[in-house]
Design a protein around this motif. Structure first.
Motif, PDB file in Angstrom:
ATOM      1  N   GLU A  74      16.165  51.090  -0.385  1.00  0.00           N
ATOM      2  CA  GLU A  74      17.269  50.171  -0.073  1.00  0.00           C
ATOM      3  C   GLU A  74      18.382  50.218  -1.115  1.00  0.00           C
ATOM      4  O   GLU A  74      19.459  49.694  -0.898  1.00  0.00           O
ATOM      5  CB  GLU A  74      16.753  48.742   0.118  1.00  0.00           C
ATOM      6  CG  GLU A  74      16.067  48.110  -1.072  1.00  0.00           C
ATOM      7  CD  GLU A  74      14.552  48.274  -1.012  1.00  0.00           C
ATOM      8  OE1 GLU A  74      14.075  49.233  -0.361  1.00  0.00           O
ATOM      9  OE2 GLU A  74      13.851  47.434  -1.611  1.00  0.00           O
ATOM     10  N   PHE A  82      17.513  58.040  12.831  1.00  0.00           N
ATOM     11  CA  PHE A  82      16.118  58.348  13.131  1.00  0.00           C
ATOM     12  C   PHE A  82      15.997  59.051  14.478  1.00  0.00           C
ATOM     13  O   PHE A  82      16.851  58.900  15.345  1.00  0.00           O
ATOM     14  CB  PHE A  82      15.301  57.057  13.151  1.00  0.00           C
ATOM     15  CG  PHE A  82      15.136  56.441  11.790  1.00  0.00           C
ATOM     16  CD1 PHE A  82      13.965  56.622  11.083  1.00  0.00           C
ATOM     17  CD2 PHE A  82      16.163  55.717  11.208  1.00  0.00           C
ATOM     18  CE1 PHE A  82      13.808  56.075   9.824  1.00  0.00           C
ATOM     19  CE2 PHE A  82      16.015  55.160   9.947  1.00  0.00           C
ATOM     20  CZ  PHE A  82      14.836  55.338   9.253  1.00  0.00           C
ATOM     21  N   PHE A  88      18.230  47.987  16.160  1.00  0.00           N
ATOM     22  CA  PHE A  88      17.636  46.654  16.172  1.00  0.00           C
ATOM     23  C   PHE A  88      17.845  46.014  17.541  1.00  0.00           C
ATOM     24  O   PHE A  88      18.981  45.723  17.911  1.00  0.00           O
ATOM     25  CB  PHE A  88      18.268  45.772  15.093  1.00  0.00           C
ATOM     26  CG  PHE A  88      18.224  46.387  13.728  1.00  0.00           C
ATOM     27  CD1 PHE A  88      17.029  46.867  13.203  1.00  0.00           C
ATOM     28  CD2 PHE A  88      19.371  46.507  12.961  1.00  0.00           C
ATOM     29  CE1 PHE A  88      16.976  47.447  11.952  1.00  0.00           C
ATOM     30  CE2 PHE A  88      19.331  47.088  11.703  1.00  0.00           C
ATOM     31  CZ  PHE A  88      18.131  47.560  11.196  1.00  0.00           C
ATOM     32  N   MET A 103      24.481  43.868   4.372  1.00  0.00           N
ATOM     33  CA  MET A 103      23.539  44.014   3.261  1.00  0.00           C
ATOM     34  C   MET A 103      24.271  44.357   1.969  1.00  0.00           C
ATOM     35  O   MET A 103      23.830  44.016   0.885  1.00  0.00           O
ATOM     36  CB  MET A 103      22.513  45.114   3.562  1.00  0.00           C
ATOM     37  CG  MET A 103      21.513  44.747   4.640  1.00  0.00           C
ATOM     38  SD  MET A 103      20.610  43.249   4.255  1.00  0.00           S
ATOM     39  CE  MET A 103      21.306  42.129   5.448  1.00  0.00           C
TER      40      MET A 103
ATOM     41  N   GLU B 161      12.069  50.577   8.494  1.00  0.00           N
ATOM     42  CA  GLU B 161      12.590  51.685   7.679  1.00  0.00           C
ATOM     43  C   GLU B 161      14.088  51.815   7.861  1.00  0.00           C
ATOM     44  O   GLU B 161      14.819  52.067   6.902  1.00  0.00           O
ATOM     45  CB  GLU B 161      11.883  52.994   8.051  1.00  0.00           C
ATOM     46  CG  GLU B 161      10.483  53.068   7.461  1.00  0.00           C
ATOM     47  CD  GLU B 161       9.784  54.365   7.784  1.00  0.00           C
ATOM     48  OE1 GLU B 161      10.252  55.088   8.683  1.00  0.00           O
ATOM     49  OE2 GLU B 161       8.762  54.635   7.132  1.00  0.00           O
ATOM     50  N   SER B 162      14.567  51.650   9.110  1.00  0.00           N
ATOM     51  CA  SER B 162      16.009  51.801   9.288  1.00  0.00           C
ATOM     52  C   SER B 162      16.743  50.658   8.598  1.00  0.00           C
ATOM     53  O   SER B 162      17.809  50.879   8.022  1.00  0.00           O
ATOM     54  CB  SER B 162      16.375  51.942  10.762  1.00  0.00           C
ATOM     55  OG  SER B 162      16.118  50.766  11.454  1.00  0.00           O
ATOM     56  N   ALA B 163      16.167  49.456   8.597  1.00  0.00           N
ATOM     57  CA  ALA B 163      16.797  48.360   7.857  1.00  0.00           C
ATOM     58  C   ALA B 163      16.823  48.685   6.363  1.00  0.00           C
ATOM     59  O   ALA B 163      17.814  48.422   5.677  1.00  0.00           O
ATOM     60  CB  ALA B 163      16.052  47.055   8.105  1.00  0.00           C
ATOM     61  N   ALA B 164      15.749  49.305   5.880  1.00  0.00           N
ATOM     62  CA  ALA B 164      15.689  49.647   4.456  1.00  0.00           C
ATOM     63  C   ALA B 164      16.765  50.671   4.086  1.00  0.00           C
ATOM     64  O   ALA B 164      17.425  50.545   3.059  1.00  0.00           O
ATOM     65  CB  ALA B 164      14.303  50.184   4.105  1.00  0.00           C
ATOM     66  N   THR B 165      16.971  51.671   4.951  1.00  0.00           N
ATOM     67  CA  THR B 165      17.995  52.667   4.624  1.00  0.00           C
ATOM     68  C   THR B 165      19.387  52.030   4.612  1.00  0.00           C
ATOM     69  O   THR B 165      20.305  52.558   4.000  1.00  0.00           O
ATOM     70  CB  THR B 165      18.025  53.844   5.625  1.00  0.00           C
ATOM     71  OG1 THR B 165      18.344  53.344   6.922  1.00  0.00           O
ATOM     72  CG2 THR B 165      16.706  54.577   5.680  1.00  0.00           C
ATOM     73  N   LEU B 166      19.524  50.887   5.300  1.00  0.00           N
ATOM     74  CA  LEU B 166      20.828  50.218   5.322  1.00  0.00           C
ATOM     75  C   LEU B 166      20.965  49.210   4.183  1.00  0.00           C
ATOM     76  O   LEU B 166      21.914  48.447   4.136  1.00  0.00           O
ATOM     77  CB  LEU B 166      21.027  49.527   6.675  1.00  0.00           C
ATOM     78  CG  LEU B 166      21.178  50.510   7.836  1.00  0.00           C
ATOM     79  CD1 LEU B 166      20.973  49.828   9.170  1.00  0.00           C
ATOM     80  CD2 LEU B 166      22.548  51.165   7.791  1.00  0.00           C
ATOM     81  N   GLY B 167      19.976  49.208   3.299  1.00  0.00           N
ATOM     82  CA  GLY B 167      20.111  48.384   2.101  1.00  0.00           C
ATOM     83  C   GLY B 167      19.351  47.071   2.124  1.00  0.00           C
ATOM     84  O   GLY B 167      19.539  46.242   1.246  1.00  0.00           O
ATOM     85  N   ALA B 168      18.490  46.852   3.111  1.00  0.00           N
ATOM     86  CA  ALA B 168      17.754  45.592   3.179  1.00  0.00           C
ATOM     87  C   ALA B 168      16.451  45.692   2.391  1.00  0.00           C
ATOM     88  O   ALA B 168      15.658  46.602   2.606  1.00  0.00           O
ATOM     89  CB  ALA B 168      17.458  45.236   4.631  1.00  0.00           C
ATOM     90  N   GLY B 169      16.233  44.739   1.483  1.00  0.00           N
ATOM     91  CA  GLY B 169      14.982  44.682   0.735  1.00  0.00           C
ATOM     92  C   GLY B 169      13.883  44.109   1.613  1.00  0.00           C
ATOM     93  O   GLY B 169      14.142  43.719   2.748  1.00  0.00           O
ATOM     94  N   ARG B 173      14.268  42.364   5.373  1.00  0.00           N
ATOM     95  CA  ARG B 173      13.709  43.075   6.529  1.00  0.00           C
ATOM     96  C   ARG B 173      12.836  42.140   7.344  1.00  0.00           C
ATOM     97  O   ARG B 173      12.861  42.130   8.564  1.00  0.00           O
ATOM     98  CB  ARG B 173      12.875  44.277   6.074  1.00  0.00           C
ATOM     99  CG  ARG B 173      13.623  45.252   5.203  1.00  0.00           C
ATOM    100  CD  ARG B 173      13.008  46.620   5.256  1.00  0.00           C
ATOM    101  NE  ARG B 173      11.819  46.773   4.452  1.00  0.00           N
ATOM    102  CZ  ARG B 173      11.816  47.189   3.196  1.00  0.00           C
ATOM    103  NH1 ARG B 173      12.950  47.473   2.595  1.00  0.00           N
ATOM    104  NH2 ARG B 173      10.694  47.338   2.541  1.00  0.00           N
TER     105      ARG B 173
END
Ligand SMILES: Nc1ncnc2c1ncn2[C@@H]1O[C@H](COP(=O)(O)OP(=O)(O)OP(=O)(O)O)[C@@H](O)[C@H]1O
Ligand SMILES: [Mg+2]
Lengths: 341, 261
Positions: A74, A82, A88, A103, B161-169, B173
Motif C-alpha cells: 500500500e 488484475f 469493487f 487513499m 489486494e486491489s485495494a492494497a495496490t491503491l494505497g489502502a492499509g 481494506r
C-alpha cells in the motif's frame, strides 16, 4: 521511473520454485512485456514488483534507486490491473476510479477533477455513474485501467488484462490499450501468454520459461535473433528442420541447404513464411493438408525432419494433399540455434 | 387440469387457515371483554392496557436484549467470518463447526452450563447481560454462517489486494471492501439473530430471574397465572411488536441484496 530488479527469486512455502534469480532493468516510461507459457512465473514476478508477494532473501527491488524490497504494497505507489479486474462491486465506476485518490488523501475537488480527466482519457463518460455490475467485459477492463492510472502510479502492472475478453474484442482492445499506455506514459510491466499481444503493446519483450528469463529484447530482435530454440518456437512459431549442420551447410538426407554463415554443431529452425514451394528447391516434401486462410494457404508438409513443417504460401493456387513438392529456404532465414535443453 | 388447480388452491387455503385461525382466535380473545361469553360481550382494549402495565418491562427488556445481541454478534461474527474466509482450510471448517455447536445442544443444557460456570457470580447472575451471553452463544452461528456465505461468494482476496495496490492499509481494506461487501450477509444474519433473540424461550427460561422476564418468558408467566384474556392480549402485543420488526429487516436485506446484484 526506472525499475531495477536484482537477483529476485521466489520459492513458495510448499517448495515450488516459481522464479529463479532474475535481474532486470526497466527504463523510465518503458513498456515491458513478460511473455511465456502458463505457469512460467509471470504473475509471480509481477506480484513481487507490486509487493503482493515477497521475494526470497537476497533479492532486491528498487524504484529510481530507492530500495522498496521491504515496502508494503500500500505504500509502493504502484497501479495494478488484475486478470479478473477485481473492481469493487460496492462502488460506482467513479467511486472505483477515485478510490486510490481518496487513499492518497486528496481533497474532494481534486479527486473529482482527476477522476473526470481519467474518465475522459479512457472514454468512460457514458458509464461513469453506473454500477460495476452494469458494465460489459471491455468496459470493466477500461475501468480497471482507469482506476490503476488515476493516482499517477510510479509503475503500472498489468496481469493479462485482455485474457478475460473474447477473441474479437481482444484484438480491438489490444491496440486501444497500447495507445492508452503510451498516452499515460507511465513505466509499465505487462504480462501475457499471447505473443501477438506482447509484440503489439510492448517496447521490449521478456520471454520466460519455467521460472527463468530466457531473453529480453525488442520484438524485432526476439523474432529475428532468438537466443534459443524455446524463444524461436514461442515467438513466431519456428519449426525444427532436423538434419545436421556442417560448416555453412545444412545436410538433410542428401539435400543440401546453404546457410548464411558457418554454424557448426547448432540446430536449424525455420518459420512458415520463409518456406517457399520451389520446383528448383533442394528439399523434397509431401503435402499432407492444405488450409485456405484468405490471405494465404497454410500447407502441412512432411519431410524427413523431426516434425511436420507448415508453409505459409501466398500464391493463387496451392498443391493438393498427396502431391510431392520441392522446398527452398533462403540462407538468412535458417535460424541456427544451440540445441534446446 | 382445472381440478388439479382447484385442489392446489384448496390445499394452500387449508394450510393458511391451519396457521391463521388459531392466531386470529387468540388475537380476538385478547380484545374480547369476556372470552367465555364470546364476542357478543363486546370489544375492549382493557386487557391490552393491563398487559402493558404488567409486562412493559419485559417488552423493553426483550427489545434491548435483541438489539444488544445484534450488536455483539455483529462485532464478533463479522471479523470472525472474515478471518475464516481469508484462510479457508480444514482448521477453519473445524472452528466453524465448533461455533455452530450451540445449535445442536438443547437450550436447557446450554443454560445449565452457563449457570454452573457463572451462577455463583451474583452481580453477573442477576444482570441482564447474563441472559445476553446465552442469547449470543445461541445466535452467533447464524450471524457467522450468513456472513461467511456471502464472503465465500466474492473473490475477497483479489478485492483486498486491489485495494492494497491503491494505497489502502489493512484497516481501510476491512472498512471499505470487506464490510460493504459482507453487508447482505450481515443483514440476513441480523434478521435471524433479532428474531431468534426475541422469541428465545428455552434458554432464557433457565437464566431469567423474577425481575428479568423477556417477552416469551412473560408470555409463559401470563398463561400460567393470568386470565386467558390477558394471555391472549399478550400474544397480540407480541405480534404487534415483532411483525413490523421482521418486515423492516426483510425489506432492508432484500434491498441490500438488490444493491449488489
Ligand atoms: N501461492 C502459491 N503456492 C505455491 N505455488 C504457487 C503459488 N502461486 C503460484 N505457484 C506456482 O508457481 C508457478 C508460477 O506461477 P505463476 O502464477 O507465476 O504462473 P504464470 O506464468 O502467471 O501462469 P499463467 O499464465 O497460467 O497465469 C506455478 O508452477 C504455480 O503453480
Ligand atoms: Mg498468471
Amino acid at each position: 521511473m526506472t525499475l531495477t530488479l536484482s537477483k529476485v527469486a521466489k520459492t513458495f512455502p510448499d517448495g515450488t520454485r516459481a522464479l529463479n534469480p532474475t535481474s532486470l532493468e526497466i527504463a523510465e516510461g518503458e513498456i515491458l512485456s513478460l511473455l511465456g507459457p502458463s505457469g512460467c512465473g509471470k504473475t509471480t514476478l509481477l506480484r513481487i514488483i507490486a509487493g503482493l508477494e515477497s521475494a526470497d532473501a537476497g533479492g532486491t527491488l528498487s524504484f529510481n534507486g530507492e530500495d522498496v524490497t521491504r515496502l508494503p504494497v500500500e505504500r509502493r505507489k504502484i497501479g495494478m490491473v488484475f486478470q479478473n479486474y477485481a473492481l469493487f462491486p460496492n462502488m460506482s465506476v467513479r467511486g472505483n476510479i477515485g478510490y486510490g485518490l481518496k487513499m492518497a488523501g486528496l481533497p474532494r475537488a481534486a479527486i473529482a477533477a482527476r477522476v473526470a480527466e481519467v474518465v475522459a482519457l479512457c472514454r468512460l463518460e457514458p458509464y461513469a455513474d453506473r454500477a460495476i455490475t452494469a458494465l460489459s467485459g471491455g468496459q470493466r477492463q477500461r475501468v480497471a485501467l482507469a482506476r490503476a492510472v488515476a493516482p499517477r502510479p510510479r509503475v503500472l502492472l498489468l496481469d493479462e488484462p485482455l485474457s478475460a475478453l473474447d477473441a474479437a474484442l481482444r484484438t480491438d482492445l489490444r491496440d486501444e490499450l497500447a495507445e492508452l499506455l503510451r498516452a499515460v506514459g507511465t513505466t509499465a510491466v505487462f504480462v501475457t501468454h499471447d505473443q501477438d499481444e506482447a509484440m503489439a503493446i510492448a517496447d521490449r519483450v521478456a520471454v520466460m520459461s519455467m521460472g527463468n528469463m530466457l531473453q529480453i529484447g525488442a520484438p524485432e530482435a526476439l523474432y529475428r535473433r532468438p537466443a534459443d530454440a524455446f524463444v524461436a518456437r514461442f515467438v513466431g512459431n519456428a519449426m525444427p528442420l532436423g538434419g545436421r549442420i556442417e560448416g555453412d551447410r545444412l545436410l538433410i538426407d542428401g539435400a543440401v541447404l546453404p546457410l548464411a554463415q558457418p554454424a557448426h554443431g547448432t540446430t536449424a529452425w525455420v518459420r512458415g513464411e520463409d518456406i517457399a514451394l520451389d520446383d528448383a528447391g533442394p528439399l523434397p516434401a509431401t503435402v499432407d493438408a492444405v488450409t485456405f486462410l484468405g490471405t494465404h494457404y497454410r500447407i502441412k508438409l512432411t519431410t524427413t525432419g523431426p516434425a511436420p513443417l507448415f508453409s505459409l504460401h501466398h500464391g493463387h493456387s496451392a498443391p493438393r494433399p498427396g502431391d510431392t513438392v520441392r522446398l527452398s529456404i533462403p540462407p538468412h532465414a535458417i535460424l541456427t540455434l544451440p540445441a534446446a535443453a | 387440469m382445472r381440478i388439479a388447480k382447484a385442489l392446489q388452491l384448496t390445499l394452500t387455503l387449508l394450510a393458511c387457515a391451519f396457521l391463521l385461525v388459531p392466531t386470529i382466535q387468540s388475537v380476538l380473545a385478547g380484545v374480547t371483554a369476556n372470552y367465555f361469553r364470546g364476542l357478543s360481550s363486546g370489544l375492549t382494549l382493557k386487557w391490552v392496557a393491563e398487559v402493558w402495565s404488567l409486562y412493559s418491562g419485559s417488552i423493553f427488556l426483550s427489545i434491548g436484549l435483541a438489539l444488544a445481541c445484534l450488536v455483539v454478534t455483529t462485532l464478533i461474527g463479522v471479523p470472525a467470518a472474515y478471518a475464516l474466509a481469508r484462510r479457508p482450510g480444514r482448521g477453519s471448517r473445524v472452528i466453524e463447526e465448533f461455533v455452530s455447536l450451540p445449535l445442536a445442544i438443547p437450550g436447557l443444557a446450554l443454560a445449565l452450563a452457563l449457570l454452573q460456570l457463572y451462577g455463583s457470580l451474583q452481580g453477573f447472575r442477576a444482570h441482564w447481560s447474563f441472559i445476553l451471553v446465552g442469547h449470543v452463544l445461541y445466535t452467533l452461528p447464524f450471524m457467522l454462517r450468513a456472513v461467511l456465505a456471502v464472503l465465500a461468494a466474492i473473490d475477497l482476496r483479489s478485492l483486498e489486494e486491489s485495494a492494497a495496490t491503491l494505497g489502502a492499509g489493512p484497516w481501510r481494506r476491512f472498512i471499505d471492501v470487506v464490510v460493504p461487501n459482507a453487508l447482505p450477509g450481515v443483514l440476513a444474519g441480523g434478521l435471524t439473530v433479532v428474531t431468534l433473540s426475541i422469541g428465545e424461550f428455552n434458554l432464557t427460561w433457565m437464566l431469567h430471574t423474577p425481575f428479568l422476564k423477556t417477552l416469551p418468558v412473560g408470555l409463559a408467566d401470563s398463561y400460567a397465572s393470568m386470565r386467558l384474556e390477558i394471555a391472549s392480549a399478550y400474544t397480540l402485543v407480541f405480534f404487534v411488536m415483532i411483525v413490523p420488526l421482521l418486515m423492516a429487516m426483510q425489506w432492508a436485506s432484500s434491498r441490500a441484496q438488490r444493491m449488489f446484484r
